[in-house]
Design an enzyme around this catalytic site. Sequence first.
Site, PDB file in Angstrom:
ATOM      1  N   ASP A   1       0.822  -1.214   0.000  1.00  0.00           N
ATOM      2  CA  ASP A   1       0.000   0.000   0.000  1.00  0.00           C
ATOM      3  C   ASP A   1       0.862   1.273   0.000  1.00  0.00           C
ATOM      4  O   ASP A   1       2.091   1.215  -0.035  1.00  0.00           O
ATOM      5  CB  ASP A   1      -0.938  -0.042   1.205  1.00  0.00           C
ATOM      6  CG  ASP A   1      -2.323   0.492   0.901  1.00  0.00           C
ATOM      7  OD1 ASP A   1      -2.468   1.297  -0.030  1.00  0.00           O
ATOM      8  OD2 ASP A   1      -3.278   0.101   1.610  1.00  0.00           O
TER       9      ASP A   1
ATOM     10  N   GLU B   1      -0.653   1.623  -5.172  1.00  0.00           N
ATOM     11  CA  GLU B   1      -0.159   2.994  -5.074  1.00  0.00           C
ATOM     12  C   GLU B   1      -1.232   4.013  -5.441  1.00  0.00           C
ATOM     13  O   GLU B   1      -0.996   5.225  -5.338  1.00  0.00           O
ATOM     14  CB  GLU B   1       1.088   3.102  -5.978  1.00  0.00           C
ATOM     15  CG  GLU B   1       1.905   4.352  -5.873  1.00  0.00           C
ATOM     16  CD  GLU B   1       1.426   5.426  -6.839  1.00  0.00           C
ATOM     17  OE1 GLU B   1       1.862   6.581  -6.696  1.00  0.00           O
ATOM     18  OE2 GLU B   1       0.596   5.115  -7.723  1.00  0.00           O
ATOM     19  N   TRP B   2      -2.420   3.541  -5.864  1.00  0.00           N
ATOM     20  CA  TRP B   2      -3.609   4.353  -6.140  1.00  0.00           C
ATOM     21  C   TRP B   2      -3.491   5.196  -7.411  1.00  0.00           C
ATOM     22  O   TRP B   2      -4.329   6.053  -7.673  1.00  0.00           O
ATOM     23  CB  TRP B   2      -3.990   5.269  -4.978  1.00  0.00           C
ATOM     24  CG  TRP B   2      -3.813   4.714  -3.606  1.00  0.00           C
ATOM     25  CD1 TRP B   2      -3.973   3.412  -3.211  1.00  0.00           C
ATOM     26  CD2 TRP B   2      -3.434   5.437  -2.432  1.00  0.00           C
ATOM     27  NE1 TRP B   2      -3.728   3.282  -1.876  1.00  0.00           N
ATOM     28  CE2 TRP B   2      -3.391   4.511  -1.364  1.00  0.00           C
ATOM     29  CE3 TRP B   2      -3.138   6.769  -2.173  1.00  0.00           C
ATOM     30  CZ2 TRP B   2      -3.050   4.868  -0.064  1.00  0.00           C
ATOM     31  CZ3 TRP B   2      -2.801   7.138  -0.868  1.00  0.00           C
ATOM     32  CH2 TRP B   2      -2.759   6.202   0.161  1.00  0.00           C
ATOM     33  N   GLY B   3      -2.436   4.995  -8.183  1.00  0.00           N
ATOM     34  CA  GLY B   3      -2.283   5.753  -9.419  1.00  0.00           C
ATOM     35  C   GLY B   3      -1.766   7.161  -9.237  1.00  0.00           C
ATOM     36  O   GLY B   3      -1.711   7.937 -10.196  1.00  0.00           O
TER      37      GLY B   3
ATOM     38  N   ASP C   1      -9.499   3.902  -3.735  1.00  0.00           N
ATOM     39  CA  ASP C   1     -10.261   2.705  -3.398  1.00  0.00           C
ATOM     40  C   ASP C   1     -11.658   2.716  -4.013  1.00  0.00           C
ATOM     41  O   ASP C   1     -12.281   3.775  -4.194  1.00  0.00           O
ATOM     42  CB  ASP C   1     -10.412   2.575  -1.881  1.00  0.00           C
ATOM     43  CG  ASP C   1      -9.120   2.186  -1.196  1.00  0.00           C
ATOM     44  OD1 ASP C   1      -8.096   2.037  -1.886  1.00  0.00           O
ATOM     45  OD2 ASP C   1      -9.128   2.053   0.035  1.00  0.00           O
TER      46      ASP C   1
END
Length: 400
Positions: free
Chosen positions: A149, A182-184, A204
């Site tokens: 994460d 890494e959520w972009g 998310d």
Amino acid sequence: MKKLISGMLALALAHTTAAQKFEGLAPTPPMGWNSWNTFQTGINEKLIMETADIMVSSGMKAAGYTYLVLDDGWMAMERDSAGNLVPDPQKFPHGLKAVVDYVHGKGLKFGMYNCAGTLTCAKYPGTRGYEYQDARNYAAWDIDYLKYDWCNTHGINAKEAYTTMSNALRKAGRPMIFSLCEWGVNKPWEWGAPVGQMWRTTEDIWQVFDSVHSHGTWDALSVMRIADIQDSLRRYSGPDHWNDPDMLEVGNGMTYTEDRTHFSLWAMMAAPLMAGNDIRKMTPATKAILTNKDVIAIDQDPLGIQGFKFSEKDSLQIWCKPLQRGDWAVCFLNRSSHNAAVHFNWKETAIADNVFHHTLKQDIHYTLYNVWTGKNEGTTRKPFNAVIKPHDIVMFRLKQ
């Protein structure tokens, strides 16, 4: 001479920072189950063992769901005196290795979670500064998959952090899927292929069809908001390096129709299929969605091409995906809150994938196989006409 030495040092540094992920672990998008969407940190060995049992008895393992992934909250709040992560003794009284062995004994693979920051998202110990030590422990526990994460990372360079962990996993010697969560934020699709097998492209997901869910300082995204983002990224995705639009929310509160559309879109996008519901309590309808072999086959197609949104008019979208042996998957999606009429003339509309260079041949009469009804419903010789209900989808596999 100074220039030569400087060049050699630069080359050496580049060599040490270039990740060497384990190749060939994900020729098709990984499939499995993750604990976070339903349980957050409320996890324990009983839950994990029961979930492993149900993955087998429900038919999910047979359908391709291989990885059981333990998310945030599995560890104690402090490392031990030697700096090792310690499984929470209240949640895992028999230790983590016993749980891993149980999951392996079911013919499944075991995944776990940590974070590139100093703390995880739930404030448990992160991996920053302990990458090689943690990787050695994961290898000793026989872990098969690491979700990594991006919380509590102020001042940390994303590419450097994920490359370091990738190298640590490689040095530890046990092949593992490395999932870059890494959520972009730092465009991992541009640098992630040598580092890991998959990378998150957005914030998310939340169990809503077409809106956002506010967490105060950030917004979780709906199924359709995430789908909106994927199309421009498809050229970065393929075998062993997948765009990840986040885990599935099937069975977590949307309608049956919305769940089916969600699952269809993830298959069209060649997304990793990580179930996030409590499969111990899932309804027959939820199970039927998650184990639909024809939809899964589209997701798992060996060509590994991410599908694309071909057109959109008045909230009616058409998605297309080239498949092996010249087949295509085509979806008609009604995004709106009212019925939508479809009239699509196959012979008058040219469908082409301009990124991966595939064309739906207009001189061939493809059979229209509806993957949700399991029936052939005509051919491309005649136009397709239908009325599609709100948030619903018609999904065909076009067979030559």
